[in-house]
Structures are given as structure tokens and as C-alpha cells.
Design a protein around this motif. Structure first.
Motif, PDB file in Angstrom:
ATOM      1  N   LYS A   6       0.837  -1.207   0.000  1.00  0.00           N
ATOM      2  CA  LYS A   6       0.000   0.000   0.000  1.00  0.00           C
ATOM      3  C   LYS A   6       0.867   1.251   0.000  1.00  0.00           C
ATOM      4  O   LYS A   6       0.572   2.220  -0.707  1.00  0.00           O
ATOM      5  CB  LYS A   6      -0.923  -0.010   1.214  1.00  0.00           C
ATOM      6  N   ASP A   7       1.957   1.245   0.776  1.00  0.00           N
ATOM      7  CA  ASP A   7       2.886   2.374   0.791  1.00  0.00           C
ATOM      8  C   ASP A   7       3.462   2.631  -0.602  1.00  0.00           C
ATOM      9  O   ASP A   7       3.543   3.772  -1.057  1.00  0.00           O
ATOM     10  CB  ASP A   7       4.046   2.126   1.762  1.00  0.00           C
ATOM     11  N   ILE A   8       3.847   1.556  -1.262  1.00  0.00           N
ATOM     12  CA  ILE A   8       4.416   1.695  -2.607  1.00  0.00           C
ATOM     13  C   ILE A   8       3.365   2.213  -3.570  1.00  0.00           C
ATOM     14  O   ILE A   8       3.629   3.119  -4.362  1.00  0.00           O
ATOM     15  CB  ILE A   8       5.011   0.365  -3.106  1.00  0.00           C
ATOM     16  N   ALA A   9       2.164   1.653  -3.503  1.00  0.00           N
ATOM     17  CA  ALA A   9       1.082   2.105  -4.388  1.00  0.00           C
ATOM     18  C   ALA A   9       0.835   3.593  -4.212  1.00  0.00           C
ATOM     19  O   ALA A   9       0.721   4.337  -5.200  1.00  0.00           O
ATOM     20  CB  ALA A   9      -0.193   1.312  -4.111  1.00  0.00           C
ATOM     21  N   ASN A  10       0.763   4.043  -2.965  1.00  0.00           N
ATOM     22  CA  ASN A  10       0.523   5.460  -2.701  1.00  0.00           C
ATOM     23  C   ASN A  10       1.617   6.337  -3.298  1.00  0.00           C
ATOM     24  O   ASN A  10       1.334   7.379  -3.894  1.00  0.00           O
ATOM     25  CB  ASN A  10       0.394   5.719  -1.203  1.00  0.00           C
ATOM     26  N   ARG A  11       2.872   5.931  -3.150  1.00  0.00           N
ATOM     27  CA  ARG A  11       3.987   6.700  -3.694  1.00  0.00           C
ATOM     28  C   ARG A  11       3.999   6.697  -5.214  1.00  0.00           C
ATOM     29  O   ARG A  11       4.492   7.633  -5.838  1.00  0.00           O
ATOM     30  CB  ARG A  11       5.321   6.163  -3.178  1.00  0.00           C
ATOM     31  N   MET A  12       3.451   5.624  -5.816  1.00  0.00           N
ATOM     32  CA  MET A  12       3.388   5.536  -7.276  1.00  0.00           C
ATOM     33  C   MET A  12       2.167   6.263  -7.825  1.00  0.00           C
ATOM     34  O   MET A  12       2.013   6.380  -9.035  1.00  0.00           O
ATOM     35  CB  MET A  12       3.383   4.073  -7.719  1.00  0.00           C
ATOM     36  N   GLY A  13       1.291   6.709  -6.928  1.00  0.00           N
ATOM     37  CA  GLY A  13       0.103   7.431  -7.375  1.00  0.00           C
ATOM     38  C   GLY A  13      -0.984   6.548  -7.928  1.00  0.00           C
ATOM     39  O   GLY A  13      -1.785   6.984  -8.754  1.00  0.00           O
ATOM     40  N   VAL A  14      -1.009   5.290  -7.482  1.00  0.00           N
ATOM     41  CA  VAL A  14      -2.063   4.363  -7.920  1.00  0.00           C
ATOM     42  C   VAL A  14      -2.742   3.784  -6.686  1.00  0.00           C
ATOM     43  O   VAL A  14      -2.201   3.842  -5.582  1.00  0.00           O
ATOM     44  CB  VAL A  14      -1.509   3.215  -8.802  1.00  0.00           C
ATOM     45  N   THR A  15      -3.906   3.217  -6.879  1.00  0.00           N
ATOM     46  CA  THR A  15      -4.607   2.587  -5.761  1.00  0.00           C
ATOM     47  C   THR A  15      -3.922   1.262  -5.420  1.00  0.00           C
ATOM     48  O   THR A  15      -3.283   0.649  -6.299  1.00  0.00           O
ATOM     49  CB  THR A  15      -6.081   2.305  -6.109  1.00  0.00           C
ATOM     50  N   PRO A  16      -4.047   0.831  -4.181  1.00  0.00           N
ATOM     51  CA  PRO A  16      -3.497  -0.481  -3.825  1.00  0.00           C
ATOM     52  C   PRO A  16      -4.057  -1.595  -4.708  1.00  0.00           C
ATOM     53  O   PRO A  16      -3.342  -2.521  -5.079  1.00  0.00           O
ATOM     54  CB  PRO A  16      -3.908  -0.658  -2.366  1.00  0.00           C
ATOM     55  N   SER A  17      -5.332  -1.486  -5.075  1.00  0.00           N
ATOM     56  CA  SER A  17      -5.952  -2.480  -5.951  1.00  0.00           C
ATOM     57  C   SER A  17      -5.273  -2.508  -7.322  1.00  0.00           C
ATOM     58  O   SER A  17      -4.978  -3.579  -7.860  1.00  0.00           O
ATOM     59  CB  SER A  17      -7.442  -2.185  -6.097  1.00  0.00           C
ATOM     60  N   PHE A  76      10.269   0.394 -11.113  1.00  0.00           N
ATOM     61  CA  PHE A  76      11.187  -0.312 -10.225  1.00  0.00           C
ATOM     62  C   PHE A  76      12.084   0.669  -9.482  1.00  0.00           C
ATOM     63  O   PHE A  76      12.375   0.484  -8.307  1.00  0.00           O
ATOM     64  CB  PHE A  76      12.038  -1.327 -10.994  1.00  0.00           C
ATOM     65  N   LYS A  77      12.509   1.726 -10.155  1.00  0.00           N
ATOM     66  CA  LYS A  77      13.339   2.745  -9.513  1.00  0.00           C
ATOM     67  C   LYS A  77      12.569   3.419  -8.385  1.00  0.00           C
ATOM     68  O   LYS A  77      13.099   3.606  -7.284  1.00  0.00           O
ATOM     69  CB  LYS A  77      13.796   3.774 -10.561  1.00  0.00           C
ATOM     70  N   LEU A  78      11.314   3.768  -8.636  1.00  0.00           N
ATOM     71  CA  LEU A  78      10.492   4.405  -7.609  1.00  0.00           C
ATOM     72  C   LEU A  78      10.273   3.456  -6.434  1.00  0.00           C
ATOM     73  O   LEU A  78      10.384   3.853  -5.276  1.00  0.00           O
ATOM     74  CB  LEU A  78       9.155   4.862  -8.192  1.00  0.00           C
ATOM     75  N   MET A  79       9.981   2.183  -6.733  1.00  0.00           N
ATOM     76  CA  MET A  79       9.798   1.202  -5.662  1.00  0.00           C
ATOM     77  C   MET A  79      11.063   1.101  -4.816  1.00  0.00           C
ATOM     78  O   MET A  79      10.992   1.061  -3.584  1.00  0.00           O
ATOM     79  CB  MET A  79       9.461  -0.173  -6.236  1.00  0.00           C
ATOM     80  N   SER A  80      12.208   1.071  -5.463  1.00  0.00           N
ATOM     81  CA  SER A  80      13.458   0.951  -4.713  1.00  0.00           C
ATOM     82  C   SER A  80      13.688   2.183  -3.847  1.00  0.00           C
ATOM     83  O   SER A  80      14.168   2.067  -2.715  1.00  0.00           O
ATOM     84  CB  SER A  80      14.648   0.707  -5.645  1.00  0.00           C
ATOM     85  N   ASP A  81      13.339   3.361  -4.350  1.00  0.00           N
ATOM     86  CA  ASP A  81      13.471   4.583  -3.556  1.00  0.00           C
ATOM     87  C   ASP A  81      12.591   4.521  -2.310  1.00  0.00           C
ATOM     88  O   ASP A  81      13.026   4.879  -1.221  1.00  0.00           O
ATOM     89  CB  ASP A  81      13.102   5.820  -4.384  1.00  0.00           C
ATOM     90  N   VAL A  82      11.356   4.047  -2.480  1.00  0.00           N
ATOM     91  CA  VAL A  82      10.426   3.927  -1.355  1.00  0.00           C
ATOM     92  C   VAL A  82      10.971   2.946  -0.314  1.00  0.00           C
ATOM     93  O   VAL A  82      10.851   3.168   0.884  1.00  0.00           O
ATOM     94  CB  VAL A  82       9.024   3.467  -1.835  1.00  0.00           C
ATOM     95  N   MET A  83      11.624   1.876  -0.783  1.00  0.00           N
ATOM     96  CA  MET A  83      12.136   0.852   0.115  1.00  0.00           C
ATOM     97  C   MET A  83      13.507   1.189   0.689  1.00  0.00           C
ATOM     98  O   MET A  83      14.002   0.479   1.557  1.00  0.00           O
ATOM     99  CB  MET A  83      12.218  -0.492  -0.614  1.00  0.00           C
TER     100      MET A  83
END
Length: 65
Positions: free
Chosen positions: A20-31, A47-54
Motif C-alpha cells: 500500500k505504501d508503494i502504491a501510494n507513492r506511485m500514485g495508484v490505488t493499492p488495488s 522499479f526505480k520508484l519502488m526501490s526509492d520507497v524501500m
């Protein structure tokens, strides 16, 4: 070999970040994120954005002997 979904879920667990945290940072719904997770359709930018969030580094390459 692990699927994209398994790799992302393992990385989230290691980083202590929810999908959910990643979805929010990507600007999409968790669904919507979960649907993309099932298909594995992510861009290199995703993938770059996900890695930044993590708090990780995303590296994608081919390695030949």
C-alpha cells in the motif's frame, strides 16, 4: 526462479514497507498496484520508484560469463 511478484513482496518484507505504501507513492490505488503485481508489468521507472520507497538500490542487467 522467483516471479516479479515474489521478488517485490520479499523486498517489501525486508524493507518493512507495505505494498500500500508503494502504491501510494506511485500514485495508484493499492488495488491497481496489486493487479499490476499479478501481471508483473512494471517499467524500469516503476522499479526505480519502488526501490526509492524501500530505501534500496534497483539494479537490472544481463551478466554473461
Amino acid at each position: 526462479m522467483a516471479t516479479i511478484q515474489q521478488k517485490i513482496e520479499a523486498a517489501c518484507a525486508y524493507a518493512g514497507i507495505t505494498k500500500k505504501d508503494i502504491a501510494n507513492r506511485m500514485g495508484v490505488t493499492p488495488s491497481a498496484f496489486n493487479q499490476r503485481l499479478k501481471t508483473g508489468k512494471f517499467s524500469q521507472e516503476d522499479f526505480k520508484l519502488m526501490s526509492d520507497v524501500m530505501g534500496a538500490e534497483y539494479v537490472s542487467f544481463f551478466k554473461f560469463p
